[in-house]
Every structure is written in C-alpha cells, then in structure tokens.
Write a protein that holds these residues in place. Structure first.
Motif, PDB file in Angstrom:
ATOM      1  N   SER A  66       0.814  -1.226   0.000  1.00 21.36           N
ATOM      2  CA  SER A  66       0.000   0.000   0.000  1.00 21.36           C
ATOM      3  C   SER A  66       0.845   1.273   0.000  1.00 21.36           C
ATOM      4  O   SER A  66       0.555   2.190  -0.780  1.00 21.36           O
ATOM      5  CB  SER A  66      -1.047  -0.008   1.115  1.00 21.36           C
ATOM      6  OG  SER A  66      -0.476  -0.098   2.387  1.00 21.36           O
ATOM      7  N   TRP A 103       2.209   1.494  -3.509  1.00 25.13           N
ATOM      8  CA  TRP A 103       1.150   1.875  -4.438  1.00 25.13           C
ATOM      9  C   TRP A 103       0.899   3.377  -4.363  1.00 25.13           C
ATOM     10  O   TRP A 103       0.746   4.035  -5.392  1.00 25.13           O
ATOM     11  CB  TRP A 103      -0.125   1.092  -4.114  1.00 25.13           C
ATOM     12  CG  TRP A 103      -1.286   1.440  -4.978  1.00 25.13           C
ATOM     13  CD1 TRP A 103      -1.602   0.888  -6.189  1.00 25.13           C
ATOM     14  CD2 TRP A 103      -2.286   2.432  -4.719  1.00 25.13           C
ATOM     15  NE1 TRP A 103      -2.750   1.478  -6.685  1.00 25.13           N
ATOM     16  CE2 TRP A 103      -3.182   2.430  -5.802  1.00 25.13           C
ATOM     17  CE3 TRP A 103      -2.509   3.322  -3.673  1.00 25.13           C
ATOM     18  CZ2 TRP A 103      -4.283   3.273  -5.872  1.00 25.13           C
ATOM     19  CZ3 TRP A 103      -3.600   4.172  -3.741  1.00 25.13           C
ATOM     20  CH2 TRP A 103      -4.479   4.133  -4.835  1.00 25.13           C
ATOM     21  N   GLN A 105      -4.316  -5.758  -9.528  1.00 23.77           N
ATOM     22  CA  GLN A 105      -4.650  -4.338  -9.628  1.00 23.77           C
ATOM     23  C   GLN A 105      -5.729  -3.985  -8.623  1.00 23.77           C
ATOM     24  O   GLN A 105      -6.321  -4.841  -8.005  1.00 23.77           O
ATOM     25  CB  GLN A 105      -5.102  -3.972 -11.019  1.00 23.77           C
ATOM     26  CG  GLN A 105      -6.265  -4.761 -11.551  1.00 23.77           C
ATOM     27  CD  GLN A 105      -6.379  -4.581 -13.047  1.00 23.77           C
ATOM     28  OE1 GLN A 105      -5.857  -3.647 -13.605  1.00 23.77           O
ATOM     29  NE2 GLN A 105      -7.051  -5.490 -13.698  1.00 23.77           N
ATOM     30  N   ARG A 164       2.693  -2.212 -12.468  1.00 23.86           N
ATOM     31  CA  ARG A 164       3.054  -3.262 -11.522  1.00 23.86           C
ATOM     32  C   ARG A 164       4.565  -3.316 -11.317  1.00 23.86           C
ATOM     33  O   ARG A 164       5.031  -3.499 -10.189  1.00 23.86           O
ATOM     34  CB  ARG A 164       2.490  -4.608 -11.983  1.00 23.86           C
ATOM     35  CG  ARG A 164       0.968  -4.683 -11.810  1.00 23.86           C
ATOM     36  CD  ARG A 164       0.412  -6.056 -12.139  1.00 23.86           C
ATOM     37  NE  ARG A 164       0.249  -6.289 -13.567  1.00 23.86           N
ATOM     38  CZ  ARG A 164      -0.799  -5.896 -14.272  1.00 23.86           C
ATOM     39  NH1 ARG A 164      -1.787  -5.255 -13.692  1.00 23.86           N
ATOM     40  NH2 ARG A 164      -0.868  -6.154 -15.546  1.00 23.86           N
ATOM     41  N   VAL A 218       5.403  -0.258  -9.019  1.00 22.43           N
ATOM     42  CA  VAL A 218       5.056  -0.434  -7.601  1.00 22.43           C
ATOM     43  C   VAL A 218       6.029  -1.396  -6.931  1.00 22.43           C
ATOM     44  O   VAL A 218       6.395  -1.211  -5.771  1.00 22.43           O
ATOM     45  CB  VAL A 218       3.576  -0.851  -7.433  1.00 22.43           C
ATOM     46  CG1 VAL A 218       3.345  -2.314  -7.743  1.00 22.43           C
ATOM     47  CG2 VAL A 218       3.069  -0.527  -6.041  1.00 22.43           C
TER      48      VAL A 218
END
Length: 101
Positions: A10, A13, A81, A92, A95
């Motif tokens: 998180s 992200w 996702q 991806r 991240v």
C-alpha cells in the motif's frame, strides 16, 4: 501473510499513484495523520505498520531483490490491480520498485 502484503504494497502503491490519485492520497493522509503531502502520508502509514510489527518493504519480510522478477511475473499473470485505478504491466513493475526500495 495478507496483512503483511498490504503493509508492503500500500505505501508503494501510493508512491506509484502520485500522479493519478495524489490529491486523494493527501486527503487520506491529512485525515489520518495530519499529513500535507504524499510523502507524509506514506510515512504515516509506514510508522503505523511498523508499530504493529508489520513489514513495510520486502526486505523487512526477508524477501530480497532476487525474487523481484518472479513476483512481477505472478502479478502480471494474475493482472493484480485495484478496483478503481487499473494497473498496467508497467505500473506493476513500478510499484514493485517502490516496494523493494
């Protein structure tokens, strides 16, 4: 394992999504931590996750960068996702770069 994955991914992200969701991330950080920036929000989450003993990067979980390509391959094959902001293969990879930093 699921919680540890979330505590690693998180914050990564949020860093990766700064262009697409920056205002919302800052709004969240302001409400939760009094943060006024994305960096402050990310640090707020990392501080909280560490306080409950959860990892905030792959190294904290004992996963080294030699696993990065395998993880990326699994993420791409599964089309990992979020529900609102769809992620490309490049997203991806990005991240994961943050999660391994």
């Amino acid at each position: 394992a699921h919680g540890a994955t979330l505590s690693i991914m998180s914050p990564a992200w949020m860093q990766m999504m700064r262009e697409r969701a920056g205002e919302r991330i800052i709004e969240l950080g302001g409400e939760l931590f009094g943060a006024a920036t994305i960096e402050g929000t990310v640090e707020g989450f990392k501080t909280f996750y560490r306080s409950i003993g959860s990892p905030v990067c792959f190294a904290d979980a004992g996963i080294d960068a030699s696993c990065k390509n395998e993880i990326l391959d699994l993420m791409n094959r599964n089309k990992a996702q979020g529900g609102y902001h769809l992620l490309s293969d490049e997203d991806r990879a990005s991240v994961l770069n943050y999660a391994f930093a």
